[in-house]
Scaffold this motif. Structure first.
Motif, PDB file in Angstrom:
ATOM      1  N   VAL A 115       3.110   8.531 -37.503  1.00  0.00           N
ATOM      2  CA  VAL A 115       3.947   7.694 -38.365  1.00  0.00           C
ATOM      3  C   VAL A 115       5.182   8.458 -38.822  1.00  0.00           C
ATOM      4  CG1 VAL A 115       4.040   6.584 -40.633  1.00  0.00           C
ATOM      5  CG2 VAL A 115       2.121   6.158 -39.114  1.00  0.00           C
ATOM      6  N   LYS A 116       5.023   9.712 -39.142  1.00  0.00           N
ATOM      7  CA  LYS A 116       6.162  10.550 -39.556  1.00  0.00           C
ATOM      8  C   LYS A 116       7.192  10.629 -38.443  1.00  0.00           C
ATOM      9  CE  LYS A 116       3.830  13.453 -42.975  1.00  0.00           C
ATOM     10  NZ  LYS A 116       3.408  14.838 -43.313  1.00  0.00           N
ATOM     11  N   LEU A 117       6.715  10.862 -37.250  1.00  0.00           N
ATOM     12  CA  LEU A 117       7.639  10.924 -36.109  1.00  0.00           C
ATOM     13  C   LEU A 117       8.316   9.573 -35.884  1.00  0.00           C
ATOM     14  CD1 LEU A 117       5.516  13.055 -33.597  1.00  0.00           C
ATOM     15  CD2 LEU A 117       7.537  13.779 -34.885  1.00  0.00           C
ATOM     16  N   ALA A 118       7.520   8.483 -36.019  1.00  0.00           N
ATOM     17  CA  ALA A 118       8.085   7.148 -35.801  1.00  0.00           C
ATOM     18  C   ALA A 118       9.140   6.834 -36.851  1.00  0.00           C
ATOM     19  CB  ALA A 118       6.981   6.099 -35.823  1.00  0.00           C
ATOM     20  N   ARG A 119       8.866   7.209 -38.122  1.00  0.00           N
ATOM     21  CA  ARG A 119       9.844   6.976 -39.184  1.00  0.00           C
ATOM     22  C   ARG A 119      11.119   7.786 -38.940  1.00  0.00           C
ATOM     23  NH1 ARG A 119       6.195   7.155 -44.719  1.00  0.00           N
ATOM     24  NH2 ARG A 119       5.313   5.011 -44.528  1.00  0.00           N
ATOM     25  N   LYS A 120      10.902   9.009 -38.496  1.00  0.00           N
ATOM     26  CA  LYS A 120      12.067   9.863 -38.198  1.00  0.00           C
ATOM     27  C   LYS A 120      12.917   9.241 -37.095  1.00  0.00           C
ATOM     28  CE  LYS A 120      13.272  14.633 -37.126  1.00  0.00           C
ATOM     29  NZ  LYS A 120      12.764  15.962 -36.777  1.00  0.00           N
ATOM     30  N   VAL A 135      17.623   5.933 -35.427  1.00  0.00           N
ATOM     31  CA  VAL A 135      18.150   4.724 -34.755  1.00  0.00           C
ATOM     32  C   VAL A 135      18.939   3.874 -35.746  1.00  0.00           C
ATOM     33  CG1 VAL A 135      17.481   2.539 -33.670  1.00  0.00           C
ATOM     34  CG2 VAL A 135      16.355   4.667 -32.999  1.00  0.00           C
ATOM     35  N   SER A 136      18.457   3.824 -36.985  1.00  0.00           N
ATOM     36  CA  SER A 136      19.138   3.024 -37.992  1.00  0.00           C
ATOM     37  C   SER A 136      20.498   3.592 -38.331  1.00  0.00           C
ATOM     38  CB  SER A 136      18.279   2.938 -39.264  1.00  0.00           C
ATOM     39  OG  SER A 136      17.055   2.286 -38.991  1.00  0.00           O
ATOM     40  N   ARG A 137      20.609   4.943 -38.365  1.00  0.00           N
ATOM     41  CA  ARG A 137      21.882   5.567 -38.684  1.00  0.00           C
ATOM     42  C   ARG A 137      22.885   5.404 -37.528  1.00  0.00           C
ATOM     43  NH1 ARG A 137      18.597   9.714 -40.838  1.00  0.00           N
ATOM     44  NH2 ARG A 137      18.936  10.882 -38.863  1.00  0.00           N
ATOM     45  N   ASN A 138      22.379   5.426 -36.352  1.00  0.00           N
ATOM     46  CA  ASN A 138      23.264   5.383 -35.169  1.00  0.00           C
ATOM     47  C   ASN A 138      22.909   4.182 -34.288  1.00  0.00           C
ATOM     48  OD1 ASN A 138      24.554   8.079 -35.708  1.00  0.00           O
ATOM     49  ND2 ASN A 138      22.439   8.770 -35.361  1.00  0.00           N
ATOM     50  N   PHE A 139      22.780   3.030 -34.957  1.00  0.00           N
ATOM     51  CA  PHE A 139      22.342   1.855 -34.196  1.00  0.00           C
ATOM     52  C   PHE A 139      23.371   1.451 -33.140  1.00  0.00           C
ATOM     53  CE2 PHE A 139      24.816   0.144 -37.663  1.00  0.00           C
ATOM     54  CZ  PHE A 139      25.539  -0.881 -37.123  1.00  0.00           C
ATOM     55  N   GLU A 143      19.838  -3.085 -28.614  1.00  0.00           N
ATOM     56  CA  GLU A 143      19.041  -3.911 -29.532  1.00  0.00           C
ATOM     57  C   GLU A 143      17.550  -3.773 -29.241  1.00  0.00           C
ATOM     58  OE1 GLU A 143      18.614  -8.609 -30.832  1.00  0.00           O
ATOM     59  OE2 GLU A 143      20.291  -7.931 -29.564  1.00  0.00           O
ATOM     60  N   ASP A 144      17.221  -3.684 -27.948  1.00  0.00           N
ATOM     61  CA  ASP A 144      15.796  -3.520 -27.598  1.00  0.00           C
ATOM     62  C   ASP A 144      15.260  -2.187 -28.086  1.00  0.00           C
ATOM     63  OD1 ASP A 144      15.747  -5.975 -26.394  1.00  0.00           O
ATOM     64  OD2 ASP A 144      16.157  -5.184 -24.369  1.00  0.00           O
ATOM     65  N   GLU A 145      16.011  -1.143 -28.003  1.00  0.00           N
ATOM     66  CA  GLU A 145      15.564   0.185 -28.452  1.00  0.00           C
ATOM     67  C   GLU A 145      15.359   0.180 -29.963  1.00  0.00           C
ATOM     68  OE1 GLU A 145      17.482   3.227 -25.161  1.00  0.00           O
ATOM     69  OE2 GLU A 145      18.672   2.636 -26.901  1.00  0.00           O
ATOM     70  N   VAL A 146      16.279  -0.496 -30.702  1.00  0.00           N
ATOM     71  CA  VAL A 146      16.146  -0.568 -32.155  1.00  0.00           C
ATOM     72  C   VAL A 146      14.874  -1.355 -32.531  1.00  0.00           C
ATOM     73  CG1 VAL A 146      17.181  -1.444 -34.277  1.00  0.00           C
ATOM     74  CG2 VAL A 146      18.619  -0.334 -32.564  1.00  0.00           C
TER      75      VAL A 146
END
Length: 380
Positions: A66-71, A76-80, A85-88
């Motif tokens: 979960v930590k890795l996923a949040r990271k 992705v959110s900072r550099n969307f 769109e699929d990756e986000v």
């Protein structure tokens, strides 16, 4: 006289024993059920502990994921603009899925820990129940043994009291019978003979006048035989009452004379063997041992239909031993019948002397009586 209701007491004690026995069985059943449940819960606790450990390990692994996923999602959110769109969407869904799975694992871990704690508490209580039940069973067993032995002792005491009461009554009856017998023996024996002596003496006087002294002398000889027979009967009665030789000569010579006379009178061989010292004993020992031999020999003659009797005696400074053996019809020592107060009397004498007596007998096997008595030679 107040009569002890032995059966009523036995019924009460039997009920107590039955009640305690039933309680013991119920406690044993509770203990066994608790033990079985303890084993089942122990197995379940081991399984739950393994599940708790596995769940904690899995939760820690998920937490790392979960930590890795949040990271990854934060990046992705900072550099969307750099990601499609699929990756986000994939990063978001993966993070959400991992969080949901971690929440489920944490909830499962909490439930398993509660289950483990509950099992441990139940096992502790069951262990206490089993131990308490085992202690109660042990204590009840002691109580049962005490009640059973106490019941046996009470019965023995009641039987002993009843036997002694019966023995006392039989002693009185025996004394009266003995007085009747002595009265009859004196009447039919010495008294009758003395009456005959008086008649013969008058006859001798008449014969001497009418037929001369020779005929009178013959009558005197017959009279002498009659007087001798009367003297024998008197001595026999005195001997039955108390042999004077016991005071003058002691136990061993008196026994020899008594057994010799009894053998001659009854025409039955009686073998006497002295294995110890020919010593004098305190009067109470000499009288008691003589009466014990007399009673045993008379029982063999009157009741056992014996045709051979052996008497062995061994006197030491600190102990005396008697063995009276016959080849008669024997008896069952465990069968307490009406005619056995002679044996009861022998036991009473031995009890007063603080000795021991054993009866080795069986129907058709003869009887051997062994008597051991502690002695203190020289004591008055």
């Amino acid at each position: 006289m107040f009569k002890i209701d032995e059966k009523a007491l036995d019924i009460i004690l039997d009920k107590m024993i039955d009640t305690v026995s039933n309680s013991k069985r119920e406690i044993v059943e509770i203990s066994e059920q608790s033990r079985q449940e303890f084993e089942i819960l122990t197995a379940e606790l081991l399984k739950t502990r393994l599940e708790v450990t596995e769940t904690i390990n899995k939760g820690e692994q998920l937490e790392a994921h979960v930590k890795l996923a949040r990271k990854r999602l934060a990046e992705v959110s900072r550099n969307f603009t750099k990601y499609t769109e699929d990756e986000v969407r994939s990063a978001y869904e993966k993070t959400h899925a991992l969080q949901m799975e971690l929440a489920y694992i944490r909830q499962k871990e909490k439930m398993l820990i509660e289950r483990r704690n509950d099992l441990e508490l139940r096992l502790k209580r069951l262990e206490q129940t089993v131990k308490r039940a085992e202690n109660l069973v042990s204590q009840i067993s002691v109580i049962l043994n005490y009640l059973s032995s106490d019941l046996q002792q009470v019965n023995e005491m009641l039987n002993d009291a009843r036997e002694k009461q019966e023995f006392g009554l039989r002693i009185i009856e025996a004394q009266e019978e003995e007085r009747k017998r002595l009265s009859r023996e004196i009447h039919d024996g010495p008294a009758q003979m003395l009456a005959n002596v008086m008649m013969r003496s008058e006859l001798i006087e008449r014969v001497s006048r009418e037929r001369g002294m020779d005929e009178a002398l013959k009558e005197i000889k017959d009279l002498r035989i009659m007087v001798r027979s009367a003297l024998y009967e008197v001595r026999k009665i005195i001997y039955d009452l108390r042999p004077m030789a016991l005071d003058d000569l002691g136990l061993i010579p008196t026994l020899k004379r008594y057994l010799s006379t009894t053998e001659e009178y009854n025409k039955i061989p009686i073998k006497f063997v002295n294995l110890g010292e020919e010593m004098r004993l305190p009067p109470r020992f000499e009288v008691a041992l003589f009466r014990l031999v007399q009673e045993a020999v008379q029982n063999a003659l009157k009741h056992a239909d014996a045709n051979e009797i052996q008497v062995k005696i061994e006197l030491r400074k600190k102990s005396g031993k008697l063995i009276i053996k016959d080849n008669g019809q024997g008896f069952d020592p465990t069968n307490k019948k009406d005619g056995s107060f002679g044996i009861m009397g022998m036991k009473e004498r031995i009890e007063l002397l603080k000795g021991e007596i054993t009866f080795d007998s069986g129907l058709g096997k003869g009887t051997m009586i062994t008597i051991d008595v502690p002695l203190i030679v020289g004591e008055d």
